[in-house]
Each structure stands twice: as structure tokens, then as C-alpha cells.
Write an enzyme that holds these catalytic residues in place. Structure first.
Site, PDB file in Angstrom:
ATOM      1  N   SER A  19       0.832  -1.194   0.000  1.00  0.00           N
ATOM      2  CA  SER A  19       0.000   0.000   0.000  1.00  0.00           C
ATOM      3  C   SER A  19       0.861   1.236   0.000  1.00  0.00           C
ATOM      4  CB  SER A  19      -0.920   0.009   1.220  1.00  0.00           C
ATOM      5  OG  SER A  19      -0.136   0.028   2.380  1.00  0.00           O
ATOM      6  N   CYS A  20       0.297   2.284  -0.506  1.00  0.00           N
ATOM      7  CA  CYS A  20       0.949   3.573  -0.481  1.00  0.00           C
ATOM      8  C   CYS A  20      -0.164   4.572  -0.244  1.00  0.00           C
ATOM      9  CB  CYS A  20       1.577   3.904  -1.827  1.00  0.00           C
ATOM     10  SG  CYS A  20       2.928   2.824  -2.298  1.00  0.00           S
ATOM     11  N   ALA A  21       0.212   5.784   0.080  1.00  0.00           N
ATOM     12  CA  ALA A  21      -0.808   6.798   0.249  1.00  0.00           C
ATOM     13  C   ALA A  21      -0.629   7.880  -0.799  1.00  0.00           C
ATOM     14  CB  ALA A  21      -0.711   7.399   1.643  1.00  0.00           C
ATOM     15  N   ARG A  48      -0.013   3.736   5.731  1.00  0.00           N
ATOM     16  CA  ARG A  48       0.077   3.231   4.366  1.00  0.00           C
ATOM     17  C   ARG A  48       1.488   3.338   3.785  1.00  0.00           C
ATOM     18  NH1 ARG A  48      -4.893   2.406   2.512  1.00  0.00           N
ATOM     19  NH2 ARG A  48      -4.120   2.180   0.396  1.00  0.00           N
ATOM     20  N   ALA A 190       3.214   8.867  -0.143  1.00  0.00           N
ATOM     21  CA  ALA A 190       3.977   8.132   0.870  1.00  0.00           C
ATOM     22  C   ALA A 190       4.125   6.726   0.343  1.00  0.00           C
ATOM     23  CB  ALA A 190       3.226   8.120   2.191  1.00  0.00           C
TER      24      ALA A 190
END
Ligand code: SF4
Ligand code: SF4
Lengths: 382, 503
Positions: A19-21, A48, A190
């Protein structure tokens, strides 16, 4: 180069969460604003990321030099700067060059150095090559990124710039002293890298000319996307799949002059079943898009926020395997991985947009309409 | 002269089980089984048996066993059974050895050394039972980019795309001619193509008028003999394929002996009945790439640019350069037929020794066309020895748009790969035009089997795509990231453009 190990938490389990933001914020009347809100919002989604990448693309930061290409260049060592600057001096008139101010900090082990150059192509060179100055710039960027060891042009647009590195986004913002900049559009990221090593150049957003992309996901189609773009002269040097998104946007939007709503349909096309059921004119268009640009379909889970001057979009894969949400309040458009991030800076919203898979959210300057269902070919805003 | 050949197979019968029903006697087209009324016994002449297994499968009491003759020549790695037998046969007959089907040699198959990827954790695999996975494949020429016309709020596509084939699965039926096969087989393939939403290639022997009703799903072939080619034939198909060569016999033409040219075949091929139908090795109007360009455009003109034109070549050493020439000559589809490609009859020496594996050919052609920036302007069909859905997936990942299957479709109908197609006595009623033997192939039954095969493979293709996290086949095309090699040298990996497993 590893930073802030303590944030990963020595008791956290090893599970790799893909996951990333993403967070994007735009003032639709071109009003410039500070880093306060965007940085707050992205840091809200710390869960995240894992501290192995954070970054920002900010639009409208160099209003006094808006006619010049602003190159942000990352140098891994002093030698690489000498080599790259030789190229730059050969190909461009450099009107201003300076080291990008950073904060002395012991958060980062041995960060690369960042320089920025304000430049324009040498007219004689441009004439020789007989291409537009944008095309000229793209070629030179490819030349440095794939040809000069240790030097990476991380952004090359006008009146915009990318700041990124290894760390949580708020640390990166600190490092680059982003509180000293104002822009009308901020794209924030992020990162939680899984497939590619965490390195400064691998952080998002990725950028070419004034396009920048922040991406959450993994492209199973990367192999073919890359081979297609290589055929078109884009060399992929950054060891990550997000790069192909930026180049695909540049190719389709700039060189092929395809409107962004249709580019979204290249990245996340309707199913053939849906295309077969369309009215003849649309069917022709969408079938042609899939046939001709099938190699640029972005397959696998993704959500992206992409932007160029005056335009910000959010898009997910057609199965919506990654989250994305949009919100509006007054003149502001927000696009985010999570609603909480938006609410953290704007608890009340005039409108919340929850797009289906493959649906695009588009924000344009002075255009308060947000497109929710762009399946109709006929609806493109100027 | 006494023949010095060992019988290849031994036919054994469990006499206690045998009921003297004589079904085997009827079924063996090679005259192996004979009923001896005096002894009330069925006797078998093993030396005539070709191991087609027809009698074995048809014996109602399972009394027959066919096995390799245990008598072998003294073991010798250099002078193998095959070489000794071939020499003895040629010493008997003084003629070139013929064989049917494709090359059966070891060590030419790369499919088995390539492995596919699958998603774990960082991106989710897709479940084809619950989510759409698309394998529709368009084949034909394409422009490099699209242009749109903008009119206020309205966008109109300005570019006109050329004609194309639209296959619902990346599997098409390879060219197999009427004459090499009988009409029942052609009918079964044509109907299967309609059912599966794909295409059948009628081969170089023309198209029987009774099959014109399936012509939307037919690719018509133009080969060096020009059999059956007239305006109607060209106009009726969905695409036209120029056959330059085929994988089983690159550089060699074809020869259908006069005795097989029945009235019907003569009518379809447009030659007098009973005359030999000879396809010359070259097209005598194509001695160079410019000549090929002329034929491509002559055909396009003839059908007023309404159909894609394909060019089929055998995969040979410089396929990549030839393929790039073919794109420039104006072809919309390139068909590459590898060393495993099959045929009704070919000189064995050619079949087993000429050409290169399709895997290497697809990889190098795809790369070459990319280096020249034209890969996406044409479609690429891989052909020759595709045995399974996994082979199809690997072919696409290496760079093919679709594959042709021939042998696999015939196996689905009953073929047991006895390799005796050239005798014209195919006991399964496939590679024969003998009206009596042809009746053994029921087109209804055969068509269903082929449809089942294609459906089954299509499901498996979707499973594999889903496992790799892709929901459309265009994302696999040329996506060599999804392949890894095992047991290959660096050079082989380099030509295939894939990484070693573990990398
Ligand atoms: S040739 Fe075929 S049918 Fe005849 S005996 Fe051998 S296996 Fe049986
Ligand atoms: S088609 Fe008939 S003759 Fe040819 S290999 Fe198959 S079973 Fe044997």
C-alpha cells in the site's frame, strides 16, 4: 540511505502490505497555498507508507521564472554532477542554477544532493533537431537519466518541481524546507516499496515535463508497457513501474494530443462487453483506443493521482483494487487514498466523489465541475 | 529382394478374450488383421502396423495390445534405431523418405524451459470465475497513433483503422488443405471456428462451396500453386494469407498425387481430376521482397482493402530480418511457423532438420520489430507444435498476438500422431480423401471435440492470466517480465529476452 528505522517499529510484523498513500490538493482558481495542509493530510496516512519513500510535486512554485524549464536534478555523487552539467551546458542556456536548499538533518544517512536549473534549449540546437522545445527537453532528460551515471532529472516542467526521497513524507517536507514554497496544486505521496529497492530516485511523484504522477499499486503489465514506451524512445531508468505512467501520459497527451478523459480509457479501458454495447460512434472510438494503445493498458491494481498545469486527475484500475476518493470544498479539490486524510484538513465537504473502477476524477482550473462518469466521449472540457 | 526391416510394432491379441467380431479387421486400413476362417482365428501381420491404435480402441473386449517390437539393434548412441531403419528402408526403395506430422526430435522445445509468474501479496490474483478476464484478440494492421477531431464538446475519431480479424480467443486453426484432409475435417474446423468465435484457415487447396456459409470465420490461403484462387474465393474469406513457407518443410513445395485428386477436389482446386497438384517451392512471381509487396497489394486491391492480408513464413535463421521486410511490404499479419509445424507429407530429412524453434523465432522477430518501432503496426501469429494452453500463454508473453493450432485440433478429433498421413490411409478418417475412410470422421462429433478443446484452453488461459494479475490479454503480449527460464544458457535467455528463474 535507510531512514527512520524506528518508525517501522521493531514490533511490527513482517507482513508486506502493498500500500501507499496518495494525496492531491488543488485550488481551482489558481490561488497558491502553503505546504501546511497537504503535508498534514499525507502524514495522516502514515499507516500506508513505511518510511521508504515520500515526495511532493508542487505547481506554481516559480512564478518569476515561469517561462523557463525548471530542472530538479538528483546527484548521487559530485562526479555525476560534473558529468550532467557538461550535458546541460552543451544543450541549454542556463539562466540560473543553484543547490536546492535543504535542512541539515541527521534523519537521513547520506542523502544525495539536489540541484535546480532554470533553462531554455539552445536555439541553434533546437533548430538542428527540428523538434518542439518540449520534445527536445524530453530527449535530453532521457539522455541524462539513462546515460549519465548517478544523475537523475526528477522533474523538468515549467513553474513546478518535484521534491522526494527516502523517508516519511513529513520528513521529506522538512528536509526540503517545503514550508518556504507556495503552489496552487500539491501532489503528495507516501511509499511502501515492495518490488523495487527503496532508493531516492524511486520515490514518487515521477515527472516528465510538467506531468507528475503518484501511484499506489503494482503493474503486472509493466513488462509490456515498458517495451512499448522504449519503442517510442522513452528509456526507463528508475527501476519502478510508476515511471511508465508518467511517460505514457507524456506520449499520449503531448505527442498524440489525446484528451485526458480518453487517456484514462487507455489506462483502464472499458470491457469489450461494454464497448460492444455502446452506440456506434463511441464503440468505434473505444475499440480503436484499445486496439491501438492496448500495450499501454495499465493492468493490475493501481490508483494514481496525476497532474499537469491546470489539471489534476485521479484514476483507479478498472476493478478498483486500490482506494481513491475525491472531495470538494469551496475552490478546493482533494483527491486521496483515504477520506480521513481529506477530512483531517477539511472536516466538512461540499461534495464527495467515490469513483468506480476506471472512472476518472478531473479537476481543471476555473472549472468547478468534477467529472464522474466520463464514459461519454462527448464530454471534454476545454 | 528380401526386406531387412524389423517390424516396428508387435500386435498381440488375447485369444481368450477375442470374440471373432472382426471389427479390427474392418478398422485397420493397413491390412494388419485378417480373419482365417479355417482356423476361426484372427491373424495379425505386425510388420504392417503403424501404431495408430485404431483397432485397440475399437476392440469391444480390449483384446488387442500394440507395443514396440522388443527386438532392437545392438545399443548404439550414434547409430540409433531410427538411422539404421531409415538406411535399410532407403536401400530397399531408393527413394527419399516421407513422413507426416511435425518434427519429433528431442531438444527443440523451449516451452518446457519457460515458467510463468503469479501474484503473491503485493498485487491480487484475479479469479476468472468471478471477474471478467478478456482474451479477445484483434489481428490486423494498426496505425501508430490515433487522431481525434475536436468540435466544441464533441470528440470524433479521425483515424480510420484498417480491416482486422476479431478472435474471441487467441487460438486459430492453422492452414490444412482440402486434399490433404477431407471435407468432413474442414467442415468440423469451420463450424468449430464459428462456435468459438475464431478462424479456420482453409489451406492452399481452395474452399469447398458447401463451406462458404462459414466464410466469415475463414482465412483463405494463396500459395504457390494458386489452387482454387479466384475473385469469389478471395472475397469470401475474412482474411487472406499468402503462404510463403511452412515449418514442416521450409523451402519445399507440395505434391498431391493424381490418384488423390477426386472430382470434388479437382473442382475446388480448379484442376483436372486425376492430375498431380503440385505447389512449386517458390511462388514464381515472388523472387524478392518487392515482388511480395506487389502480391500483397494485388490482393488488397482485389478485395478493395476490406480484408487484412497475412504472410506466412517458416521460421528460419534470418526470420527477424525477413519479418521486418514483410511489415514494410505492407502485410497486416505475420505468421511464423516453427520447426515443429506439421504437414500431411514432407521429406523426413527436411522435416527434422530445417527451420528453427518457434519460441526463438517469435522472440527475435518481436524484438526486431520493436527495435524498428513497428511492432504494434502488425500482428504476429505463432504456429507450429503448440500443445497446450500454457504454450499459448508463453507464446503471447514472448511476443505473439495469437497462435495457430493444427496438430492439436486433429488430435482432438482422434489423430494419434502415427505420422503416416502421407499414406492417405489415415485410420481415423482425417488425413485421407478416400470416401469410405473419410466417413469415419463424423463432422458433428469432431466439431464438438474441437470446440471443447478450445473452450478448455481458453479457460486455462484466463486462469493463468488471472494468476498473473492481468484481466486482459493485451497486457501479456510481449510481457516477458512474466516469464523465467530454467536450464537455459545465457545466450538462450538473451535471445528469448527472459530472465533466469530466481532473478
Ligand atoms: S495399424 Fe492401427 S489399426 Fe492397424 S493394427 Fe496397427 S494399430 Fe491396429
Ligand atoms: S492424421 Fe491420421 S495418419 Fe496422420 S498422424 Fe494422425 S492418425 Fe496418423
Amino acid at each position: 540511505m535507510y531512514a527512520r528505522r524506528e518508525h517501522a517499529g521493531s514490533y511490527s510484523d513482517d507482513k508486506i502490505l502493498g500500500s501507499c498513500a496518495l494525496f492531491g490538493m488543488m485550488n481551482l482558481t489558481c490561488e497558491r497555498f502553503s505546504s501546511k495542509e497537504p503535508v498534514h493530510a499525507i502524514s495522516c496516512m502514515r499507516e500506508r507508507g513505511n518510511g521508504l519513500g515520500g515526495g511532493f510535486a508542487i505547481y506554481g512554485i516559480y512564478p518569476d521564472l515561469a517561462d523557463l524549464y525548471a530542472f530538479h536534478v538528483m546527484y548521487m555523487d559530485p562526479l555525476s554532477r560534473r558529468r550532467a552539467e557538461k550535458n546541460l551546458m552543451r544543450d541549454f542556456r542556463i539562466l540560473l542554477s543553484e543547490e536546492i536548499p535543504t535542512k541539515e538533518s541527521n534523519e537521513f544517512l547520506d542523502p544525495p544532493t539536489f540541484w535546480r536549473y532554470f533553462l531554455e534549449p539552445k536555439p541553434s540546437k533546437l533548430r538542428d533537431e527540428n523538434v518542439s522545445s518540449d520534445e527536445y527537453v524530453v530527449r535530453r532528460v532521457m539522455g541524462i537519466n539513462t546515460g549519465v551515471r548517478g544523475a537523475y532529472v526528477i522533474s523538468s516542467g515549467k513553474d513546478m518541481g518535484v521534491f522526494k526521497g527516502i523517508g516519511f513524507p513529513e520528513d521529506i517536507a522538512d528536509f526540503f524546507r517545503l514550508n518556504e514554497y507556495r503552489g496552487y496544486m500539491w501532489i503528495c505521496h507516501a511509499r511502501f516499496p515492495t518490488n523495487t529497492p527503496g532508493w531516492w530516485g524511486g520515490a514518487h511523484p515521477f515527472s516528465i515535463l510538467d506531468w507528475s504522477v503518484a501511484h499506489n499499486g503494482e503493474l503486472s503489465s509493466y513488462g509490456v508497457n515498458r517495451r512499448y514506451l522504449e519503442m517510442e524512445g522513452y528509456g526507463c531508468a528508475m527501476k519502478t513501474d510508476t515511471e511508465v505512467l508518467a511517460y505514457a501520459l507524456d506520449l499520449l497527451a503531448r505527442r498524440h494530443n489525446i484528451p485526458i478523459e480518453l487517456i484514462a480509457k487507455v489506462f483502464a479501458p472499458p470491457y469489450w462487453e461494454e464497448i460492444d454495447a455502446m452506440k456506434p460512434k463511441e464503440r468505434l472510438t473505444f475499440a480503436a483506443l484499445r486496439r491501438v494503445y492496448g500495450s499501454l493498458m495499465m493492468n493490475g491494481p493501481f490508483s494514481i493521482i496525476a497532474a499537469r498545469h491546470g489539471e489534476m486527475i485521479g484514476l483507479t484500475d478498472r476493478k478498483k483494487l486500490r482506494p481513491l476518493i475525491g472531495g470538494m470544498r469551496g475552490d478546493f479539490l482533494y483527491i486521496s487514498s483515504e477520506e480521513s486524510a481529506i477530512r483531517s484538513i477539511s472536516p466538512s465537504l461540499d461534495k464527495v466523489v467515490r469513483p468506480y473502477g476506471g472512472e476518472i476524477i478531473v479537476g481543471r482550473l476555473r472549472d468547478l465541475r468534477v467529472m464522474e462518469t466520463p464514459t461519454l466521449v462527448g464530454r471534454v472540457y476545454a | 529382394m528380401r526386406r531387412y526391416l524389423l517390424p516396428e510394432y508387435i500386435v498381440e491379441r488375447d485369444d481368450l478374450k477375442c470374440t471373432r467380431c472382426k471389427i479390427c479387421v474392418e478398422q485397420c486400413t493397413y491390412g494388419v488383421h485378417n480373419y482365417n476362417a479355417i482356423k476361426n482365428m484372427i491373424e495379425s501381420r505386425s510388420e504392417l502396423c503403424v501404431d495408430c491404435l485404431r483397432c485397440v480402441l475399437f476392440c469391444p473386449v480390449n483384446a488387442i495390445t500394440v507395443r514396440r517390437n522388443p527386438n532392437v539393434y545392438k545399443e548404439n548412441y550414434h547409430w540409433t534405431y531410427e538411422f539404421i531403419t531409415s538406411i535399410k528402408r532407403q536401400a530397399d526403395t531408393g527413394s527419399a523418405l516421407l513422413s507426416g506430422m511435425g518434427c519429433d526430435k528431442q531438444n527443440l522445445t523451449y516451452w518446457d524451459k519457460l515458467l510463468l509468474n503469479a501474484c503473491q501479496v503485493t498485487n491480487p490474483p484475479i479469479d476468472p470465475i468471478r471477474e471478467p478476464i478478456e482474451i479477445r484478440t484483434y489481428l490486423g494492421g494498426k496505425p501508430k497513433m490515433l487522431e481525434f477531431e475536436f468540435n466544441d464538446e464533441d470528440i470524433t475519431l479521425g483515424t480510420k483503422l484498417g480491416p482486422c480479424l476479431c478472435a474471441e480467443t487467441p487460438i486459430l486453426f492453422a492452414a490444412m488443405s482440402y486434399g490433404a484432409l477431407n471435407l468432413n475435417v474442414h467442415e468440423a474446423l469451420a463450424r468449430a471456428a464459428v462456435d468459438c468465435g475464431t478462424y479456420f484457415n482453409c489451406g492452399e487447396g481452395g474452399l469447398h462451396p458447401s463451406l462458404y456459409k462459414y466464410s466469415d470465420h475463414t482465412i483463405v490461403q494463396v500459395a504457390s500453386g494458386r489452387f482454387g484462387v479466384d475473385l469469389k474465393y478471395l472475397s469470401v474469406g475474412a482474411a487472406i494469407e499468402i503462404k510463403i513457407g511452412q515449418g514442416a518443410k521450409p523451402g519445399i513445395g507440395g505434391h498431391l498425387p493424381g490418384e488423390k485428386v477426386s472430382d470434388d477436389i479437382a473442382m475446388v482446386r480448379m484442376i483436372p481430376a486425376g492430375t498431380d497438384a503440385i505447389s512449386p517451392a517458390p511462388h514464381h512471381d515472388i523472387y524478392s521482397i518487392e515482388d511480395l509487396r506487389q502480391l500483397i497489394y494485388a490482393l488488397k486491391e482485389t478485395v478493395e482493402y476490406t480484408k487484412p492480408v497475412a504472410v506466412k513464413i517458416a521460421a528460419v535463421h534470418n526470420s527477424a530480418a525477413i519479418a521486418s521486410g514483410i511489415v514494410r511490404a505492407g502485410a497486416d499479419i505475420i505468421v511464423l511457423d516453427g520447426v515443429r509445424g506439421a504437414t500431411g507429407a514432407a521429406p523426413k530429412a527436411i522435416r527434422d532438420n530445417v527451420g528453427i524453434p518457434i519460441e526463438l523465432a517469435v522472440a527475435s522477430v518481436d524484438q526486431r520489430l520493436r527495435d524498428e518501432g513497428v511492432r504494434d503496426e502488425v500482428s504476429l501469429i505463432a504456429s507450429g507444435g503448440i500443445r497446450s494452453s500454457a504454450d499459448v500463454v508463453k507464446a503471447v508473453a514472448l511476443g505473439a498476438d495469437a497462435v495457430y493450432i493444427g496438430t492439436a485440433a486433429l488430435i482432438a478429433m482422434g489423430c494419434t500422431l502415427c505420422q503416416k498421413c502421407y499414406t492417405g490411409k489415415c485410420p481415423w478418417g482425417i488425413a485421407t480423401t478416400d470416401p469410405e475412410i473419410s466417413k469415419r470422421l463424423n463432422p458433428e462429433d469432431a466439431y464438438k471435440r474441437v470446440v471443447n478443446l478450445v473452450k478448455a484452453w481458453s479457460i486455462e488461459i484466463k486462469e493463468m492470466l488471472g494468476a498473473m494479475g492481468m484481466d486482459a490479454i493485451e497486457s501479456l503480449r510481449g510481457n516477458r517480465e512474466q516469464l523465467r527460464g530454467v536450464g537455459l544458457t545465457d545466450r538462450e535467455l538473451e535471445i528469448l529476452g527472459v530472465k533466469m528463474a530466481g532473478e
